[in-house]
Scaffold this motif. Structure first.
Motif, mmCIF file in Angstrom:
data_model
loop_
_atom_site.group_PDB
_atom_site.id
_atom_site.type_symbol
_atom_site.label_atom_id
_atom_site.label_comp_id
_atom_site.label_asym_id
_atom_site.label_seq_id
_atom_site.Cartn_x
_atom_site.Cartn_y
_atom_site.Cartn_z
ATOM 1 N N SER A 1 0.836 -1.208 0.000
ATOM 2 C CA SER A 1 0.000 0.000 0.000
ATOM 3 C C SER A 1 0.869 1.254 0.000
ATOM 4 C CB SER A 1 -0.903 0.031 1.238
ATOM 5 O OG SER A 1 -1.630 -1.149 1.336
ATOM 6 N N THR A 2 1.907 1.240 0.837
ATOM 7 C CA THR A 2 2.799 2.407 0.911
ATOM 8 C C THR A 2 3.470 2.651 -0.433
ATOM 9 O OG1 THR A 2 3.244 1.767 3.203
ATOM 10 C CG2 THR A 2 4.673 3.443 2.247
ATOM 11 N N ALA A 3 3.964 1.570 -1.042
ATOM 12 C CA ALA A 3 4.655 1.711 -2.332
ATOM 13 C C ALA A 3 3.693 2.228 -3.405
ATOM 14 C CB ALA A 3 5.247 0.368 -2.744
ATOM 15 N N LEU A 4 2.458 1.746 -3.376
ATOM 16 C CA LEU A 4 1.481 2.190 -4.379
ATOM 17 C C LEU A 4 1.097 3.655 -4.163
ATOM 18 C CD1 LEU A 4 -0.830 -0.941 -4.743
ATOM 19 C CD2 LEU A 4 0.960 -0.136 -6.296
ATOM 20 N N LEU A 5 0.968 4.052 -2.893
ATOM 21 C CA LEU A 5 0.665 5.460 -2.610
ATOM 22 C C LEU A 5 1.821 6.352 -3.064
ATOM 23 C CD1 LEU A 5 -1.001 5.089 0.904
ATOM 24 C CD2 LEU A 5 -2.098 5.987 -1.141
ATOM 25 N N GLY A 6 3.042 5.881 -2.826
ATOM 26 C CA GLY A 6 4.213 6.636 -3.290
ATOM 27 C C GLY A 6 4.214 6.752 -4.800
ATOM 28 N N THR A 7 3.853 5.664 -5.478
ATOM 29 C CA THR A 7 3.784 5.683 -6.939
ATOM 30 C C THR A 7 2.711 6.661 -7.414
ATOM 31 O OG1 THR A 7 4.414 3.344 -6.883
ATOM 32 C CG2 THR A 7 3.601 4.201 -8.978
#
Lengths: 246, 115
Positions: free
Chosen positions: A106-112
């Motif tokens: 989730s964190t990586a997708l939000l960063g993306t």
């Protein structure tokens, strides 16, 4: 006599310092300190160079062009990514690897998502001929936000890499270490996962720092009012108009 | 600190034992996130209001500082972690603030207009 120990895995390879702290965390905080100086210089550069000669300024990127509505969404996304990051670490410390992976993704997708917003914003400026070399304001703006965006990109890569590393596999369940025969007696307030979560904690510290920098950039660059030498009624009106970008 | 392994620790560490913890008590992360969100919304609304800069700027800076404290204190765990990390973080931060003020003064930023 109270005894201390270093757990196996990463902890064994990196013994704590004489302060009783993990040297990797100390190193990360020192690194983040140097990074804050980097960003302080770029923020100062922005404030010093944002006022160009009138003709130069009005033909290039201006304060009125900044999309406050879109950037607010970006700020919200980064704040939420900080929440998911810290929840990932909490899940790991609780021994819940499934939730840990979910929060990391989730964190990586939000960063993306944040990166996508920034790329969209930069592309819009470039398509209208308001690139980095259009004026001093543009140069300082792209240098600062681009440098931050690069940090976000590195953070996203780091986050995805955590999924492929055997991080915290020796954390089967939450453990509480009892030192010196007395419950709760520890040399410092370190997490009780035996140090297995340190790689995630380091990544988390970096990610929160990236979020923290955006807290400053968002207010100082996007929200602080600025004189408008081009005569555009940019303050409230342009900010509202930019919400239509969404 | 001695550098023994976990196995050594449980087998021959005198007076040292390992036992399962009931459950970790985590800080109120979601509550902090809600507050950060509220302050961010307030910031944006405040920036859009037609208010004199002398009032607007300090309030914006205060809200920014509140958000920064929330992130550093709870998410980066400085509130509950060792004080050494707080010193490591606040030292460069103070230098950064000084750097901004000095460079800003040097290049005439205050003379131009800030507030």
């Amino acid at each position: 006599m109270a005894q201390t120990f270093t757990p196996r895995g990463h902890g064994a390879a990196h013994p704590p310092t004489s302060l009783g702290l993990d040297m990797r965390k100390l190193g990360m905080w020192a690194f983040l300190g140097s990074e804050s100086l980097f960003f302080a210089t770029l923020i100062t550069n922005f404030f010093v160079n944002r006022s160009s000669e009138r003709a130069d300024y009005c033909n290039g990127l201006t304060y009125a062009d900044l999309a406050i509505g879109l950037t607010s969404v970006g700020a919200f996304i980064l704040l939420m990514s900080s929440l998911t990051m810290v929840l990932a670490l909490a899940a790991l410390r609780d021994g819940n690897r499934r939730m840990y992976r979910t929060w990391i993704v989730s964190t990586a997708l939000l960063g993306t998502s944040f990166l996508c917003i920034q790329i969209y914003e930069f592309t819009e400026f470039a398509l209208h001929g308001k690139g980095m070399s259009s004026n001093n304001f543009g140069a300082a703006f792209f240098a600062l936000t681009g440098f931050h965006g690069t940090h976000v990109l590195i953070g996203v890569i780091w986050l995805f890499s955590l999924l492929f590393l055997r991080v915290g596999h020796n954390v089967k369940r939450p453990l509480e270490y009892v030192v010196g025969g007395q419950a709760g007696l520890r040399t410092h307030r370190e997490p009780t996962d035996g140090g297995a979560g340190i790689p995630v904690e380091l990544c988390g510290l970096y990610w929160h720092f990236v979020d923290l920098v955006w807290v400053f950039i968002f207010t100082l660059i996007y929200l602080l009012p600025m004189d408008d030498p081009c005569g555009e009624a940019h303050e409230a009106l342009s900010a509202v108009s930019h919400l239509t970008v969404l | 600190m001695s550098a023994g392994t976990e196995g050594e620790h449980t087998s021959r560490g005198a007076g040292v034992s390992r036992q399962p913890a009931p459950h970790h008590k985590h800080p109120p992360y979601v509550t902090v996130a809600v507050w950060l969100l509220i302050v961010t919304i307030a910031e944006v609304i405040w920036a859009l209001l037609p208010i004199n800069d002398l009032i607007m700027v300090p309030i914006l800076l205060i809200m920014m500082a509140l958000k920064a404290l929330g992130v550093v204190g709870w998410y980066m765990h400085l509130k509950s972690d060792s004080r050494v990390f707080t010193y490591l973080a606040s030292g460069p931060f103070l230098i950064s603030v000084g750097l901004i003020i000095v460079l800003f003064t040097l290049f005439g930023g205050f003379a131009e207009r800030f507030f």
